[in-house]
Design a protein around this motif. Sequence first.
Motif, PDB file in Angstrom:
ATOM      1  N   TYR A   1       0.822  -1.209   0.000  1.00 17.19           N
ATOM      2  CA  TYR A   1       0.000   0.000   0.000  1.00 17.19           C
ATOM      3  C   TYR A   1       0.861   1.266   0.000  1.00 17.19           C
ATOM      4  N   THR A   2       1.848   1.330   0.879  1.00 18.77           N
ATOM      5  CA  THR A   2       2.603   2.581   1.020  1.00 18.77           C
ATOM      6  C   THR A   2       3.668   2.776  -0.051  1.00 18.77           C
ATOM      7  N   GLU A   3       4.323   1.694  -0.484  1.00 16.94           N
ATOM      8  CA  GLU A   3       5.434   1.805  -1.418  1.00 16.94           C
ATOM      9  C   GLU A   3       5.117   1.293  -2.820  1.00 16.94           C
ATOM     10  N   GLY A   4       4.195   0.311  -2.894  1.00 15.40           N
ATOM     11  CA  GLY A   4       3.962  -0.358  -4.163  1.00 15.40           C
ATOM     12  C   GLY A   4       5.116  -1.306  -4.444  1.00 15.40           C
ATOM     13  N   GLY A   5       5.098  -1.951  -5.592  1.00 17.00           N
ATOM     14  CA  GLY A   5       6.179  -2.857  -5.955  1.00 17.00           C
ATOM     15  C   GLY A   5       5.652  -4.238  -6.289  1.00 17.00           C
ATOM     16  N   MET A   6       6.548  -5.209  -6.158  1.00 14.90           N
ATOM     17  CA  MET A   6       6.189  -6.579  -6.499  1.00 14.90           C
ATOM     18  C   MET A   6       6.628  -7.503  -5.385  1.00 14.90           C
ATOM     19  N   TYR A   7       5.772  -8.461  -5.056  1.00 21.45           N
ATOM     20  CA  TYR A   7       6.072  -9.485  -4.062  1.00 21.45           C
ATOM     21  C   TYR A   7       5.790 -10.844  -4.679  1.00 21.45           C
TER      22      TYR A   7
ATOM     23  N   MET B   1      -4.276 -15.148  -6.808  1.00 23.59           N
ATOM     24  CA  MET B   1      -3.108 -15.621  -6.077  1.00 23.59           C
ATOM     25  C   MET B   1      -2.609 -14.569  -5.095  1.00 23.59           C
ATOM     26  N   GLN B   2      -2.352 -15.016  -3.892  1.00 26.25           N
ATOM     27  CA  GLN B   2      -1.784 -14.118  -2.895  1.00 26.25           C
ATOM     28  C   GLN B   2      -0.261 -14.238  -2.856  1.00 26.25           C
ATOM     29  N   ASP B   3       0.293 -15.258  -3.522  1.00 28.66           N
ATOM     30  CA  ASP B   3       1.742 -15.446  -3.463  1.00 28.66           C
ATOM     31  C   ASP B   3       2.490 -14.668  -4.543  1.00 28.66           C
ATOM     32  N   ILE B   4       1.754 -13.960  -5.404  1.00 26.51           N
ATOM     33  CA  ILE B   4       2.345 -13.001  -6.340  1.00 26.51           C
ATOM     34  C   ILE B   4       1.461 -11.754  -6.281  1.00 26.51           C
ATOM     35  N   GLN B   5       2.042 -10.645  -5.870  1.00 24.81           N
ATOM     36  CA  GLN B   5       1.299  -9.393  -5.798  1.00 24.81           C
ATOM     37  C   GLN B   5       2.155  -8.281  -6.391  1.00 24.81           C
ATOM     38  N   CYS B   6       1.530  -7.380  -7.101  1.00 26.57           N
ATOM     39  CA  CYS B   6       2.228  -6.190  -7.575  1.00 26.57           C
ATOM     40  C   CYS B   6       1.224  -5.063  -7.716  1.00 26.57           C
ATOM     41  N   SER B   7       1.691  -3.870  -7.399  1.00 24.10           N
ATOM     42  CA  SER B   7       0.788  -2.728  -7.404  1.00 24.10           C
ATOM     43  C   SER B   7       1.577  -1.433  -7.372  1.00 24.10           C
ATOM     44  N   SER B   8       0.943  -0.377  -7.834  1.00 23.15           N
ATOM     45  CA  SER B   8       1.500   0.951  -7.614  1.00 23.15           C
ATOM     46  C   SER B   8       1.166   1.344  -6.170  1.00 23.15           C
ATOM     47  N   ALA B   9       1.867   2.326  -5.653  1.00 25.92           N
ATOM     48  CA  ALA B   9       1.636   2.781  -4.281  1.00 25.92           C
ATOM     49  C   ALA B   9       0.235   3.372  -4.129  1.00 25.92           C
ATOM     50  N   ASN B  10      -0.270   3.334  -2.919  1.00 31.73           N
ATOM     51  CA  ASN B  10      -1.558   3.924  -2.537  1.00 31.73           C
ATOM     52  C   ASN B  10      -2.752   3.285  -3.230  1.00 31.73           C
ATOM     53  N   ASN B  11      -2.634   2.020  -3.563  1.00 33.97           N
ATOM     54  CA  ASN B  11      -3.745   1.276  -4.158  1.00 33.97           C
ATOM     55  C   ASN B  11      -4.755   0.982  -3.049  1.00 33.97           C
TER      56      ASN B  11
END
Length: 186
Positions: A15-21, A53-63
């Motif tokens: 949420y705060t930084e975004g990115g990929m997990y 899938m919860q084991d791959i997540q990616c998002s821009s910040a503040n989603n």
Amino acid sequence: FIVEKTDLARLILMYTEGGMYMDVDRVVNVNLDELFGPNARMCLPTSSNVNFMQDIQCSSANNLLFRDIIEGCSKVRLKGGKDGGPLLRRAGWLKPNDLFSLGPPMYNKWIAQRVFGRERIDELPRARAAIKRTDGLIVTKKDEWCDGFLVTPFDGCKAISRQSLYSHYGMKPWNDALKRHWNITE
């Protein structure tokens, strides 16, 4: 208890930084620059046709999706127990079913509400088709071990159970400790 903390930390960072997990047991052989176009703001791959899938997540910040999941999990932790009280804990650990309810079910509930405006998603193929109409804003793909979101088929690729990986590396599943705290035997 570490699982719950790391799950929450991941959601807060998304949420705060975004990115990929991604979980460490994921195989990757695709060029991420080709996977994510210039419009991409989030990925929502699906585990076959089971769930997002919860084991791959990616998002821009503040989603706001991730904010909603954090708030939803906090509400359940604080008021999801007996008589509207906090969830029961033993030595800091939630019961197995309570901990699981904060994971994939919560993640999929909020995707259904925030992305699709529904209480739940019944047909993942239709959901993926709708996502593909977002002009690359959301990236999705059906993931099946050797042909998925981050991997294309290659010679020798085969599904490996987590149990065999745990055995090979002398590890135990995290839920073993959880069961031990709650005196649960199978």
